[in-house]
Every structure is written in C-alpha cells, then in structure tokens.
Motif scaffolding. Structure first.
Motif, PDB file in Angstrom:
ATOM      1  N   MET A 280       3.432  -1.887  -2.361  1.00 17.12           N
ATOM      2  CA  MET A 280       4.373  -1.805  -3.488  1.00 17.12           C
ATOM      3  C   MET A 280       3.949  -2.710  -4.637  1.00 17.12           C
ATOM      4  N   ASN A 281       3.438  -3.893  -4.293  1.00 17.71           N
ATOM      5  CA  ASN A 281       2.974  -4.789  -5.359  1.00 17.71           C
ATOM      6  C   ASN A 281       1.807  -4.172  -6.112  1.00 17.71           C
ATOM      7  N   LYS A 282       0.900  -3.600  -5.362  1.00 18.09           N
ATOM      8  CA  LYS A 282      -0.254  -2.968  -6.019  1.00 18.09           C
ATOM      9  C   LYS A 282       0.194  -1.766  -6.856  1.00 18.09           C
ATOM     10  N   ALA A 283       1.150  -1.020  -6.322  1.00 19.82           N
ATOM     11  CA  ALA A 283       1.644   0.154  -7.059  1.00 19.82           C
ATOM     12  C   ALA A 283       2.275  -0.298  -8.372  1.00 19.82           C
ATOM     13  N   ALA A 284       3.046  -1.378  -8.298  1.00 14.68           N
ATOM     14  CA  ALA A 284       3.692  -1.870  -9.517  1.00 14.68           C
ATOM     15  C   ALA A 284       2.632  -2.271 -10.540  1.00 14.68           C
ATOM     16  N   ALA A 285       1.590  -2.954 -10.044  1.00 17.59           N
ATOM     17  CA  ALA A 285       0.529  -3.388 -10.952  1.00 17.59           C
ATOM     18  C   ALA A 285      -0.180  -2.184 -11.582  1.00 17.59           C
ATOM     19  N   ALA A 286      -0.244  -1.094 -10.823  1.00 19.96           N
ATOM     20  CA  ALA A 286      -0.923   0.098 -11.348  1.00 19.96           C
ATOM     21  C   ALA A 286       0.033   1.012 -12.112  1.00 19.96           C
ATOM     22  N   GLY A 287       1.275   0.570 -12.219  1.00 24.93           N
ATOM     23  CA  GLY A 287       2.252   1.346 -12.990  1.00 24.93           C
ATOM     24  C   GLY A 287       2.747   2.603 -12.281  1.00 24.93           C
ATOM     25  N   ILE A 288       2.664   2.613 -10.948  1.00 25.50           N
ATOM     26  CA  ILE A 288       3.179   3.788 -10.221  1.00 25.50           C
ATOM     27  C   ILE A 288       4.600   3.488  -9.753  1.00 25.50           C
ATOM     28  N   CYS A 289       5.523   4.349 -10.137  1.00 29.67           N
ATOM     29  CA  CYS A 289       6.920   4.099  -9.777  1.00 29.67           C
ATOM     30  C   CYS A 289       7.305   4.848  -8.517  1.00 29.67           C
ATOM     31  N   ALA A 290       8.233   4.228  -7.784  1.00 31.92           N
ATOM     32  CA  ALA A 290       8.755   4.902  -6.587  1.00 31.92           C
ATOM     33  C   ALA A 290       9.983   5.675  -7.003  1.00 31.92           C
ATOM     34  N   ASP A 291       9.768   6.815  -7.665  1.00 31.56           N
ATOM     35  CA  ASP A 291      10.968   7.501  -8.138  1.00 31.56           C
ATOM     36  C   ASP A 291      11.232   8.806  -7.414  1.00 31.56           C
ATOM     37  N   GLY A 292      10.766   8.880  -6.178  1.00 31.93           N
ATOM     38  CA  GLY A 292      11.124  10.033  -5.361  1.00 31.93           C
ATOM     39  C   GLY A 292      10.012  11.059  -5.279  1.00 31.93           C
ATOM     40  N   ALA A 293      10.398  12.256  -4.871  1.00 35.65           N
ATOM     41  CA  ALA A 293       9.402  13.298  -4.660  1.00 35.65           C
ATOM     42  C   ALA A 293       9.386  14.247  -5.841  1.00 35.65           C
ATOM     43  N   PRO A 294       8.203  14.664  -6.238  1.00 40.88           N
ATOM     44  CA  PRO A 294       8.142  15.665  -7.296  1.00 40.88           C
ATOM     45  C   PRO A 294       8.693  16.990  -6.768  1.00 40.88           C
ATOM     46  N   GLU A 295       9.207  17.776  -7.657  1.00 46.40           N
ATOM     47  CA  GLU A 295       9.802  19.043  -7.218  1.00 46.40           C
ATOM     48  C   GLU A 295       8.748  19.932  -6.560  1.00 46.40           C
ATOM     49  N   GLY A 296       9.146  20.600  -5.529  1.00 48.83           N
ATOM     50  CA  GLY A 296       8.265  21.563  -4.885  1.00 48.83           C
ATOM     51  C   GLY A 296       7.160  20.951  -4.048  1.00 48.83           C
ATOM     52  N   VAL A 297       7.227  19.642  -3.808  1.00 50.51           N
ATOM     53  CA  VAL A 297       6.182  19.009  -3.004  1.00 50.51           C
ATOM     54  C   VAL A 297       6.228  19.571  -1.585  1.00 50.51           C
ATOM     55  N   SER A 298       5.047  19.805  -0.997  1.00 50.86           N
ATOM     56  CA  SER A 298       5.113  20.200   0.405  1.00 50.86           C
ATOM     57  C   SER A 298       4.460  19.091   1.223  1.00 50.86           C
ATOM     58  N   MET A 299       5.180  18.680   2.241  1.00 57.32           N
ATOM     59  CA  MET A 299       4.733  17.500   2.973  1.00 57.32           C
ATOM     60  C   MET A 299       3.730  17.853   4.055  1.00 57.32           C
ATOM     61  N   ASN A 300       2.791  16.924   4.288  1.00 55.09           N
ATOM     62  CA  ASN A 300       1.941  17.088   5.463  1.00 55.09           C
ATOM     63  C   ASN A 300       2.678  16.517   6.675  1.00 55.09           C
ATOM     64  N   ALA A 301       2.053  16.653   7.845  1.00 61.86           N
ATOM     65  CA  ALA A 301       2.747  16.277   9.083  1.00 61.86           C
ATOM     66  C   ALA A 301       3.140  14.800   9.103  1.00 61.86           C
ATOM     67  N   GLN A 302       2.248  13.928   8.622  1.00 61.34           N
ATOM     68  CA  GLN A 302       2.535  12.488   8.683  1.00 61.34           C
ATOM     69  C   GLN A 302       3.689  12.120   7.751  1.00 61.34           C
ATOM     70  N   GLU A 303       3.660  12.706   6.564  1.00 66.20           N
ATOM     71  CA  GLU A 303       4.732  12.412   5.594  1.00 66.20           C
ATOM     72  C   GLU A 303       6.074  12.874   6.140  1.00 66.20           C
ATOM     73  N   SER A 304       6.052  14.075   6.683  1.00 62.75           N
ATOM     74  CA  SER A 304       7.314  14.631   7.145  1.00 62.75           C
ATOM     75  C   SER A 304       7.837  13.865   8.366  1.00 62.75           C
ATOM     76  N   GLU A 305       6.932  13.463   9.249  1.00 65.80           N
ATOM     77  CA  GLU A 305       7.338  12.685  10.425  1.00 65.80           C
ATOM     78  C   GLU A 305       7.961  11.359   9.984  1.00 65.80           C
ATOM     79  N   LEU A 306       7.331  10.729   9.012  1.00 65.36           N
ATOM     80  CA  LEU A 306       7.836   9.439   8.534  1.00 65.36           C
ATOM     81  C   LEU A 306       9.229   9.601   7.930  1.00 65.36           C
ATOM     82  N   LEU A 307       9.369  10.596   7.093  1.00 65.63           N
ATOM     83  CA  LEU A 307      10.658  10.771   6.421  1.00 65.63           C
ATOM     84  C   LEU A 307      11.761  11.121   7.430  1.00 65.63           C
ATOM     85  N   LYS A 308      11.411  11.921   8.401  1.00 71.04           N
ATOM     86  CA  LYS A 308      12.413  12.261   9.421  1.00 71.04           C
ATOM     87  C   LYS A 308      12.809  11.014  10.212  1.00 71.04           C
ATOM     88  N   THR A 309      11.822  10.181  10.510  1.00 67.64           N
ATOM     89  CA  THR A 309      12.136   8.956  11.239  1.00 67.64           C
ATOM     90  C   THR A 309      13.060   8.072  10.393  1.00 67.64           C
TER      91      THR A 309
END
Ligand code: ARG
Length: 584
Positions: free
Chosen positions: A477-506
């Motif tokens: 998160m610190n590195k993301a902030a330094a690079a100007g990347i915001c945690a503002d959610g998922a872009p519309e229509g994103v399709s998750m891979n297995a790892q992303e979806s497993e994490l979010l479900k957990t």
C-alpha cells in the motif's frame, strides 16, 4: 457473505413455501444450513437439501433440482446452481463480489465485519483475575487472552463492555504472607524483588507448614494457626495488617500491569474478592430466609443433589465465607451496578463445577437473570509436556515466557532485518503476538502443550507469519501510494482470476466468523480465519503481479484487493489481541 447467504435463503424459502405453504421455516434457518463445499470445484456455497426432505416430502435430489433453476435465475449473486447428489451447489457471481463486497470492505474500513446485535446491550466480563502474591503463570494466559478477546469481539458487535479483573485479593494466603514477611522478609527485599519476593515468602511458609521430608524439614502446623490468626486480625481491620495487605496488592499489581501492557490490555474495574466482604451477609441472609441452606457437618450448604451436583458450600463451620459465597454476592452487585445482559466468566475448566453450582444457587434464589450468567472454560496448558504446579513456585511465569519469546524474535530480526526501525517495539509485538496466536489457534477447551519453537516459526501457521503478511500488505500500500495508485475498488466489468476471486470470497466471510466466534465464545474461529486470509492473500501475491500488473485497471483492482486484505486482517488482529505492525 452474510448478505449473500440471506439473499439465497430468501429465494430458497420462497421456493419451499410455494411447494408447501405450511412449512414452518425461517430465512435464518435456511441461511444457517448453507455450507462451504469441501472443494471449490464443487461450488462456493452448498445447500444440503436433505434438510427439507421431511417438510417437502420429496427426495433431496428432487428438491435440489427444483431449487437450482429458481436460485440461478432469482439471485443476482449466484452465477450457476446445480444439483449434486441432493446438494444444491452454487457458484457466486464474480461481478457481485467486485461490485458489492469489495466496496463494502473499502468503505466500512474498521467497521467492516462488525455485527450490530450488541447495540444497546451490556456485557460484563470477568477474566484474568490472578490471585495476588501467587505467581502469574502460563496457566493465566488462557483467561487473560480469551477473556480480552471476547471483550473485543463483543465491543465489535456493539455491546457496551465492562472488563473486570476480579483479583484474588482476600483469603488466608494473606495471613500466611503477613507471618512470613514478619518472620523472614524486609521492606527493602520486597521493594526490590517485587512480586517474586512475595511469592518466595509464600512458597517458604507453605513449605514450612507442610514440611519437606526430602529436605528434612518437619511440618509446622503452628505456623498455619498463626497465619489464620493474622488473617482474622486483617478481617477485623487491624491497621498494621491492613497496611501490609494493601502494600502486597500494590506490589503485585505493578507486576501484572507490565504483562497487561505487553498485551495491550486494560481493565475497567479492579474490584477484587475483598470488595465483596460486606456484600455477602445480605445474600447469606436471603438464602437463610428462603430456607435454601442447610447445615451439614457444621457447615452451611445448599443441597444440589436434585440437580446432580454436590452441595454448594456457603459458610464454613466457623462461619467464614467461601469462594461461591463471594461469587454470588459479586454477581448480584454487578447486576445492580451494570444491569448486564450477559455476564461472562473465563476460567480454567477445573472450575466448571464451581460455576455450575453457584449459577444454580442464583437461580434458586429467584434471581431471574440467572440465565445471563455464562461460564467460558478452557483447557490445561503444559510446556513441552511438563505440568504446572503452583504451590511450590515451580512454574513458568507468563512474564518469563514473553521475555523468552521477545528475545528469540529479536535475534531473528537482527539476522533477517538488521535495519528495521523500532526493533524493540517490533520484537515485543511479534514475540508476545506469537504466543497469543499460538495459544488462540486451538479450540479453547482443548489441553495444549506449548512449544516455543513452533510458536515462533516464521513459516508455519503462526503469529509471525500472519503479522508478516499484514506487514506485506502495508508495504504494498505504501508503494502504491507513492506510485499514485488508488485503492478505489474494481473497474466495471473486471473478470477475476482464481486467486483474486478466492481472496475476495475469503474476505467476505469475515462477518460470519465474528458472529460464530461470539456465539461460541471461541476466539480460535478468528485465528483460523486469519490463517485462511493470509493463505489466500499469499497465493494471490505469488501468482499475480500487483504493482507491476500489465494495465492500469488491473493494478488498481489488485491494489484494492490488497487494501481490503489489510483492513480485514487488521480488524481481525484487533479481535485477538494481536498487534498490527507495518514492518517486521
Ligand atoms: N482468582 C481465581 C483463580 O485464580 C479466578 C477467579 C475467577 N472469577 C470468578 N468470578 N470466580 O483461580
């Protein structure tokens, strides 16, 4: 996931009611029967349809087939549903998770996962409660951390909580201490040695009273009589004895506070056993008036044979009060003082009978709040197989256990990360955290054998491992902030891979774990959940580029997932007295 479960349950219930309008089922019944299939390939959620066979007079397979169509078309959160051997297996819609679950975590932050059923209610929790001038040993770890964790869990659910340290600050041990102090002790010695010096005196007088054959010391019962006499003087308010007593308590508390501080624990009340001395007679009188007591062998007891328990002792033959007498008086006092909706007592399982007995007496006394009293027992702790003895002083002190863990972590840090800032603080958080996490990983009622090596390992299912994972999310998160990347959610229509979806479900399961932990008085539900989150996050981290993902939308999404993981881990750590540290 609770929301998802309730959506699905609504649709299932509607299906059931359509087929048999007389079915007496609620949405909560159905939501409670939803399960996680053992293998994700089978689906994300499953409903065991045999639960409905009786009501619906159909086979589980027929029911599952009928419900599958309905659920798939009526639930936004379900992408597919099918019958598998009488189970209705469902897969969740990825876009629901990204559009609903993820923003909820990001928006709610510290409140994410918090139930609201405690609002407007009060819980008092009696825990830790060491006996003054006796060692605060590893056996107290359970009551202290389970108790505090239950407090945090209840606070999280909106309860007003009162943490009570019911110090064992009264009883004949003070007579013994006074005698021992006058005989062998000195002010300087106690001031210097603190509670250890008190314990030493206590052990010495116990040995002197009972004698020690091996060391050729004959028993000395006169010392026991002397001790009883000094305690009696204390009861009568003898100034000198009172002053000594107060001093012994202050010295002990000072020591306990150090341990509490390491655990980041504080109490709202320190009213110990002594506080209830003048509150007992009224309850004893009530017992007498209600003719609940009888005399047996000179002692006053409440007969509990009818309830399958040995009698509850209220007064000794000499009229002095006992442990249950004090607990009854304390409960009445607390009810009046706090008007609790629940009073929780956390102690070793050896005390289960004691609690069952006096809870019963409270019921017989006509107090209608008897069913708000809850005893939460836990199992025995041993270290590398060794049992703990208290009378002999041959025990592992909590303080020493923490110190050893901190020391060990410090060595590991010096090796692995010599430039770490605030190393002392970090070593304390990780060392103490390792012990807490190890302890709380087990079902509380199970006996546990403490193994320091296992607890401190950086790559097992341990405190250091999950704290490391948390620190990893912070560093991303610190590195993301330094690079100007915001945690503002998922872009519309994103399709998750297995790892992303497993994490979010957990992550979405957090709220129901909190509810289960409260319902079962079981902090280990949270500990195990933290391990699930850490595992899901680390798989995601290893398989998916986050900051160097190919396109901007993916980067932002993965950073959001990382932010959500940090939030959930942080919230969960807080519930089990595990400190969050950003660097390790
Ligand atoms: N002081 C007791 C002990 O160390 C524990 C007290 C538990 N609380 C209670 N209300 N009885 O064994």
């Amino acid at each position: 996931m609770l929301k998802i479960k309730s959506n699905i349950a609504k649709v299932i219930l509607a299906g059931v009611l359509e087929a048999c309008p007389e079915a007496a089922l609620t949405e909560a019944d159905i939501a409670g029967w939803l399960e996680y299939p053992p293998d994700v390939a089978m689906g994300d959620l499953a409903f065991p349809c045999f639960r409905l066979s009786k009501v619906m007079r159909r086979s589980p397979v027929q029911i599952a087939t009928m419900l599958a169509e309905r659920v798939a078309s009526a639930c936004d959160c379900v992408s597919s549903a099918e019958n598998m051997n009488g189970y209705l297996n469902m897969k969740l819609e990825g876009s629901y998770l990204t559009a609903d679950v993820l923003p909820e975590i990001l928006e709610k932050g510290e409140k994410y996962g918090a139930p609201t059923f405690g609002e407007g209610k009060t819980v008092v929790l009696d825990y830790s409660s060491p006996n003054v001038a006796k060692p605060f040993h590893i056996g107290h770890l359970g009551t202290t951390v389970i108790g505090h964790s239950l407090k945090k869990l209840h606070e999280f659910a909106g309860y007003k909580c009162v943490g009570i340290n019911y110090l064992g600050d009264w009883g004949t041990q003070f007579g013994k201490l006074i005698v021992a102090y006058r005989k062998w002790g000195s002010r300087e010695q106690i001031e210097e040695g603190g509670v250890d010096a008190l314990v030493e005196l206590y052990v010495k007088i116990n040995n002197a009273i009972s004698g020690n054959e091996a060391e050729g010391i004959a028993p000395n019962p006169a010392l026991a009589d002397e001790s009883r006499a000094e305690f009696h003087k204390l009861e009568l308010g003898d100034e000198e004895n009172l002053a000594l007593w107060k001093w012994f308590i202050a010295i002990s508390l000072e020591e306990y506070e150090k341990t509490y501080k390491q655990l980041d624990i504080s109490f709202d009340s320190y009213k110990g056993e002594s506080f209830y001395t003048d509150k007992m007679p009224a309850q004893v009188q009530k017992l007498r008036d209600m003719q609940l007591m009888k005399i047996s062998d000179g002692a006053s007891i409440v007969d509990l044979e009818e309830y399958g328990m040995p009698p509850c002792l209220i007064l000794k033959r000499d009229g002095s009060t006992l442990y249950p007498t004090r607990d009854i008086a304390a409960a009445v006092y607390r009810k009046n003082e706090y008007n609790f909706d629940k009073a929780i007592y956390v102690t070793a399982a050896q005390q289960s009978l004691h609690f069952a007995q006096w809870f019963k007496v409270v019921e017989l006394m006509g107090y209608d709040w008897y069913d708000q009293l809850v005893h939460v027992p836990y199992g025995m702790v041993s270290i590398n197989g060794a049992k703990l003895a208290t009378r002999t002083g041959n025990v592992v002190l909590l303080r020493d256990l923490f110190a050893a863990a901190i020391d060990k972590v410090r060595q590991i840090m010096d090796e692995k990360n010599p430039d770490l800032p605030n190393k002392d603080e970090a070593a304390e958080a990780v060392g103490v955290g390792a012990i807490v996490f190890y302890y709380l990983s087990n079902n509380r009622i199970k006996d546990i054998n403490f193994n320091m090596e296992d607890a401190l390992s950086y790559d097992g299912n341990t405190g250091p491992y999950v704290q490391y994972t948390y620190a990893r999310t912070c560093s991303i998160m610190n590195k993301a902030a330094a690079a100007g990347i915001c945690a503002d959610g998922a872009p519309e229509g994103v399709s998750m891979n297995a790892q992303e979806s497993e994490l979010l479900k957990t992550l979405s399961r957090f709220g129901e774990c909190v509810e289960a932990a409260i319902r079962e008085y079981e902090p280990s539900v949270i500990t195990r959940y933290i391990l699930d989150v850490a595992a899901a996050f680390n798989r995601f981290y290893h398989d998916c580029a986050i900051l160097s993902a190919e396109d901007e939308a993916t980067r932002a999404f993965r950073v959001s997932l990382t932010a959500a993981t940090r939030t959930v881990l942080g919230n969960a750590f807080n519930l089990i007295c595990l400190r969050r540290i950003e660097q390790i």
